[in-house]
Write an enzyme that holds these catalytic residues in place. Sequence first.
Site, short mmCIF file in Angstrom:
data_model
loop_
_atom_site.label_atom_id
_atom_site.label_comp_id
_atom_site.label_asym_id
_atom_site.label_seq_id
_atom_site.Cartn_x
_atom_site.Cartn_y
_atom_site.Cartn_z
N GLN A 92 57.63 33.12 24.49
CA GLN A 92 58.12 34.44 24.86
C GLN A 92 58.93 35.03 23.70
O GLN A 92 59.30 36.19 23.73
CB GLN A 92 59.01 34.33 26.12
CG GLN A 92 58.27 33.84 27.34
CD GLN A 92 59.24 33.44 28.46
OE1 GLN A 92 59.75 34.29 29.17
NE2 GLN A 92 59.53 32.16 28.55
N ASN A 93 59.19 34.20 22.69
CA ASN A 93 60.04 34.63 21.58
C ASN A 93 59.30 35.59 20.65
O ASN A 93 58.09 35.47 20.46
CB ASN A 93 60.55 33.41 20.80
CG ASN A 93 61.41 32.53 21.68
OD1 ASN A 93 61.82 32.94 22.77
ND2 ASN A 93 61.67 31.32 21.23
N VAL A 94 60.08 36.48 20.07
CA VAL A 94 59.51 37.47 19.15
C VAL A 94 59.88 37.15 17.70
O VAL A 94 59.50 37.89 16.80
CB VAL A 94 59.99 38.89 19.55
CG1 VAL A 94 59.39 39.29 20.90
CG2 VAL A 94 61.51 38.99 19.61
N ASP A 95 60.62 36.03 17.49
CA ASP A 95 60.90 35.60 16.12
C ASP A 95 59.73 34.77 15.60
O ASP A 95 58.83 34.42 16.38
CB ASP A 95 62.21 34.78 16.07
CG ASP A 95 62.14 33.50 16.89
OD1 ASP A 95 62.98 33.30 17.79
OD2 ASP A 95 61.20 32.69 16.65
N HIS A 110 55.12 38.10 24.22
CA HIS A 110 55.97 39.31 24.26
C HIS A 110 56.04 40.03 22.92
O HIS A 110 56.98 40.79 22.66
CB HIS A 110 57.39 38.93 24.74
CG HIS A 110 57.43 38.44 26.15
ND1 HIS A 110 58.51 37.78 26.68
CD2 HIS A 110 56.50 38.46 27.13
CE1 HIS A 110 58.26 37.46 27.94
NE2 HIS A 110 57.05 37.85 28.24
N THR A 178 63.87 28.30 28.14
CA THR A 178 63.60 29.52 28.91
C THR A 178 64.14 29.36 30.33
O THR A 178 64.05 28.28 30.91
CB THR A 178 62.11 29.89 28.96
OG1 THR A 178 61.95 31.03 29.80
CG2 THR A 178 61.25 28.74 29.47
N1 APR Z 1 68.92 24.47 23.93
C1 APR Z 1 68.10 24.49 25.02
N2 APR Z 1 68.12 25.49 25.95
C2 APR Z 1 69.01 26.48 25.76
C3 APR Z 1 69.89 26.53 24.65
C4 APR Z 1 69.82 25.45 23.71
N3 APR Z 1 70.59 25.41 22.63
N4 APR Z 1 70.65 27.67 24.75
C5 APR Z 1 70.25 28.28 25.89
N5 APR Z 1 69.28 27.56 26.49
C6 APR Z 1 68.53 27.89 27.72
C7 APR Z 1 69.39 28.41 28.84
O1 APR Z 1 69.84 27.33 29.65
C8 APR Z 1 68.42 29.31 29.60
O2 APR Z 1 67.70 28.55 30.56
O3 APR Z 1 67.64 28.93 27.39
C9 APR Z 1 67.41 29.75 28.53
C10 APR Z 1 67.56 31.20 28.08
O4 APR Z 1 67.14 32.02 29.15
P1 APR Z 1 67.06 33.60 28.98
O5 APR Z 1 68.28 34.09 28.32
O6 APR Z 1 66.69 34.15 30.31
O7 APR Z 1 65.87 33.81 27.93
P2 APR Z 1 64.28 33.70 28.09
O8 APR Z 1 63.91 32.79 29.19
O9 APR Z 1 63.74 33.43 26.75
O10 APR Z 1 63.93 35.23 28.50
C11 APR Z 1 62.62 35.56 28.85
O11 APR Z 1 63.21 37.87 29.05
O12 APR Z 1 64.47 39.55 28.25
C12 APR Z 1 63.20 39.08 28.32
O13 APR Z 1 61.37 39.47 26.88
C13 APR Z 1 62.60 38.80 26.97
O14 APR Z 1 61.23 36.93 26.28
C14 APR Z 1 62.38 37.29 26.98
C15 APR Z 1 62.29 36.98 28.44
#
Ligand code: APR
Length: 238
Positions: A92-95, A110, A178
Site C-alpha cells: 500500500q506504500n507509495v515510497d 495505491h 499495516t
Molecule cells: N514496525 C511494525 N509495524 C509498525 C511500526 C513498526 N516500526 N510502526 C507502526 N506499525 C504498524 C502499526 O501498528 C499499524 O498497525 O503499522 C500500522 C500502520 O497503520 P496505518 O497508519 O493505518 O497505515 P496503513 O495500514 O499503511 O494505511 C493504509 O491508508 O491512508 C491510507 O492510502 C493510505 O496506504 C495507506 C492506507
Amino acid sequence: MKPQVQPNKIVVLSGSGVSAESGLPTFRDAKGLWNSYSWQELASPEGWHRHPEAVLAFYNERRQKAWQAQPNAAHLAIASLESAYEVVIVTQNVDALHERAGSRNVVHLHGQLAYARGTSEPEPKRYRVDGDPIAMGQLCEDGTQLRPDIVWFGEAVQHFDEAEEHVATAARVLVVGTSLTVYPAASLVQYADRTAQKVLVALDMEEVPRGFTFLQGKAAEIVPALAAKWLSEVRVAE
Ligand code: APR
C-alpha cells in the site's frame, strides 16, 4: 478453478509501518499523517478540485522525504528472501524503499510518489518525477494539469486482481506494518490459502485475521529473524 499454491512462493503485504523505521510517517498511529492533516482535503478527488495547490504542496513534501529516506533492516531482509524464494511484494506504500532494498517484484496498490500523471481519459499519461516537485501549470502532453500518481480515497486501487492471484498462490504470507483498515487492500488477507503459513507483524493490531500468527513489535527487529528462519528452512529441505 482454485489457484495452485506454489511451495516456494512468498507474498508480503506491506503498509506504512514497514517504512516507519526509515523515518517516514504512518497514517493512523499517534504521530500518523491523518492526525495532523485532513485526508478529505489532501487525499481525495474533491480536495484536489477544491485546492490543487495545497494537495501538490503536501505530496511534494512527502515525495522529497521519501526520496531521501533509506531502506531499513525489514526492507533488506524481505529482499534477501529472493535468494531462495519467489517473492512478490504487494504494498500500500507509495515510497520506493522495497525497490531500493533490491526487491524485484513490487506491486503498488495505491500508486507511487515517484510518478506524476495527467487527468486525460481513458489512459492518463504517466511520468517519472523521482523526488522532484510537481507545480501548478505543469501539464501532460494532452494539456491536463499533472497530479501525483497516488490513489486517493474514493478512487480505484491499481493491480488488485493481480495482487489477489499472488496472495492465493503463496505458501507463505507475511503481513507487515499495516492496520488492515483500508479496503479493498485489507481484504487481500482473506485470499491466503488455508494451507499457507501466515504471519502478521505490527506494533499493535486490533483484530488479527484468522489463521495468522501475530508477532508484535518493530518490523526492523522481527522481520530479519523471520527471514533468517525461512531461509534456513530452505537449506534444511535441500
Ligand atoms: N514496525 C511494525 N509495524 C509498525 C511500526 C513498526 N516500526 N510502526 C507502526 N506499525 C504498524 C502499526 O501498528 C499499524 O498497525 O503499522 C500500522 C500502520 O497503520 P496505518 O497508519 O493505518 O497505515 P496503513 O495500514 O499503511 O494505511 C493504509 O491508508 O491512508 C491510507 O492510502 C493510505 O496506504 C495507506 C492506507
